[in-house]
Scaffold this motif. Structure first.
Motif, PDB file in Angstrom:
ATOM      1  N   HIS A  51       0.800  -1.225   0.000  1.00  0.00           N
ATOM      2  CA  HIS A  51       0.000   0.000   0.000  1.00  0.00           C
ATOM      3  C   HIS A  51       0.834   1.278   0.000  1.00  0.00           C
ATOM      4  CE1 HIS A  51      -3.482  -2.543   0.624  1.00  0.00           C
ATOM      5  NE2 HIS A  51      -2.891  -3.083   1.672  1.00  0.00           N
ATOM      6  N   GLY A  92      -0.610   4.062  -2.469  1.00  0.00           N
ATOM      7  CA  GLY A  92      -1.993   3.876  -2.037  1.00  0.00           C
ATOM      8  C   GLY A  92      -3.046   4.266  -3.039  1.00  0.00           C
ATOM      9  N   GLY A 136      -3.098   1.971  -6.267  1.00  0.00           N
ATOM     10  CA  GLY A 136      -3.003   0.538  -6.025  1.00  0.00           C
ATOM     11  C   GLY A 136      -3.849  -0.284  -6.974  1.00  0.00           C
ATOM     12  N   THR A 190      -0.899  -3.110   9.928  1.00  0.00           N
ATOM     13  CA  THR A 190      -0.412  -2.506   8.688  1.00  0.00           C
ATOM     14  C   THR A 190       1.089  -2.728   8.539  1.00  0.00           C
ATOM     15  OG1 THR A 190      -2.101  -0.775   8.822  1.00  0.00           O
ATOM     16  CG2 THR A 190      -0.213  -0.360   7.380  1.00  0.00           C
TER      17      THR A 190
END
Length: 333
Positions: free
Chosen positions: A112, A115, A118, A155
């Motif tokens: 990511h 982001g 993506g 994350t």
């Protein structure tokens, strides 16, 4: 093959006749984005080439730097995001879509980092306009999970390039990918990859030697956002970002106030701005510390999410890492 004016004429006739389906509209829009003259920028930036060489698109300079060291003259490389561009916030333009569609190989970070583009990258596997197979690879997602930093929310920190030893593994993955896609030059890629590995071992040692000179009580690296986790883990620094891992997050007043108290109580002399992140939060720390009687200064500019311009001395991944180590070492000693 129809050009852009032909496609527009088809669209207009279909609209007049009321027979254009939603699917056909989508197809025509896609064709217009790819083929309409100028939507990909100037000819000099197009991924299409008459050289017959492999066409490789990298999203960032952190990927294209090591890749160019390995591939030499056997491919043409395009770096999508230039100096000072924040990959967290980058939105692909129609020209970017055209370059991706024209490339034989698309290399991106994954986890990511890119982001806002993506979806485009994850769907980039396919066929080029002239019928070649296009492959898209999230390079850092090939690294073992036990080498990654994972936040409490699950994350993955995508800033792996901050650890030279870890990015050396990424360079090894680049070599493997090149050997798979262009096996006729695999021996050349292997030789160049071995040379790069030795160079990165020396770079890792240089960075470590610079940072080991910082006194233990000052080994605190405060930056605009949390991009230096791997840097701190590798080289023994406590790293604190004002914002989170992504620059899309915002620092709260409580966060700024707590950092002001910490910096003052521990008498940390400097904090650092980043080339791709606004300075306002760093300035807030300086003002807050001043109100408590502690002089805090900006230790310098660090290159976190992109290399710098040519005049910066940090215009490639290797030089930006060395620059960061020098700036941090000088400011915190």
């Amino acid at each position: 093959m129809r050009n852009g004016k032909d496609l527009i004429a088809v669209r207009d006739r279909a609209l007049q006749n009321g027979r254009m389906s939603i699917y056909r509209k989508m197809v025509l829009i896609t064709l217009l984005l790819i083929w309409w003259p100028g939507c990909g920028g100037s000819d000099s930036t197009s991924a299409t080439s008459d050289s017959g060489k492999l066409q490789i698109l990298c999203t960032t300079g952190m990927l294209s730097g090591p890749l160019s060291d390995i591939v030499g003259s056997h491919a043409e490389i395009i770096t999508l995001m230039g100096p000072g561009v924040d990959p967290h916030l980058y939105k692909p333009s129609p020209g970017d879509v055209r370059q991706i569609s024209s490339s034989d190989l698309v290399l991106y970070h994954g986890h990511h980092l890119e982001g806002r583009m993506g979806d485009v990258l994850e769907r980039a596997d396919g066929i080029t306009r002239d019928g070649r197979t296009r492959r898209a690879v999230a390079v850092t997602e090939r690294i073992s999970d036990d080498r990654l930093i994972v936040t409490g929310s699950g994350t993955v920190d995508p800033h792996l390039w901050m650890d030279v030893s870890l990015w050396r593994e990424v360079a090894g993955e680049l070599h493997k990918i090149l050997a798979e896609i262009d096996p006729s030059n695999s021996s050349y890629f292997k030789s160049r990859s071995s040379e790069l590995e030795q160079e990165l071992i020396l770079l890792d040692e240089k960075v470590e030697a610079l940072l080991v000179a910082i006194p233990q009580q000052r080994r605190v690296l405060v930056t605009a956002h949390d991009a230096f986790g791997y840097f701190g883990r590798r080289y023994g620094l406590e790293v604190i970002g004002i914002q989170g891992i992504s620059t899309e997050s915002e620092a709260s007043i409580q966060r700024v106030n707590s950092l002001v108290e910490m910096l003052t109580s521990r008498q940390i002399p400097a904090v650092f701005v980043e080339s791709t992140v606004p300075e306002r939060n760093v300035r807030a720390l300086i003002e807050g510390c001043a109100s408590l009687g502690h002089t805090l200064r900006i230790g310098g500019v660090l290159y976190s999410d992109a290399p710098g311009p040519p005049e910066s001395g940090a215009d490639r991944w290797k030089t930006m890492i060395l620059h960061n180590a020098q700036v941090v070492s000088e400011a915190l000693r």
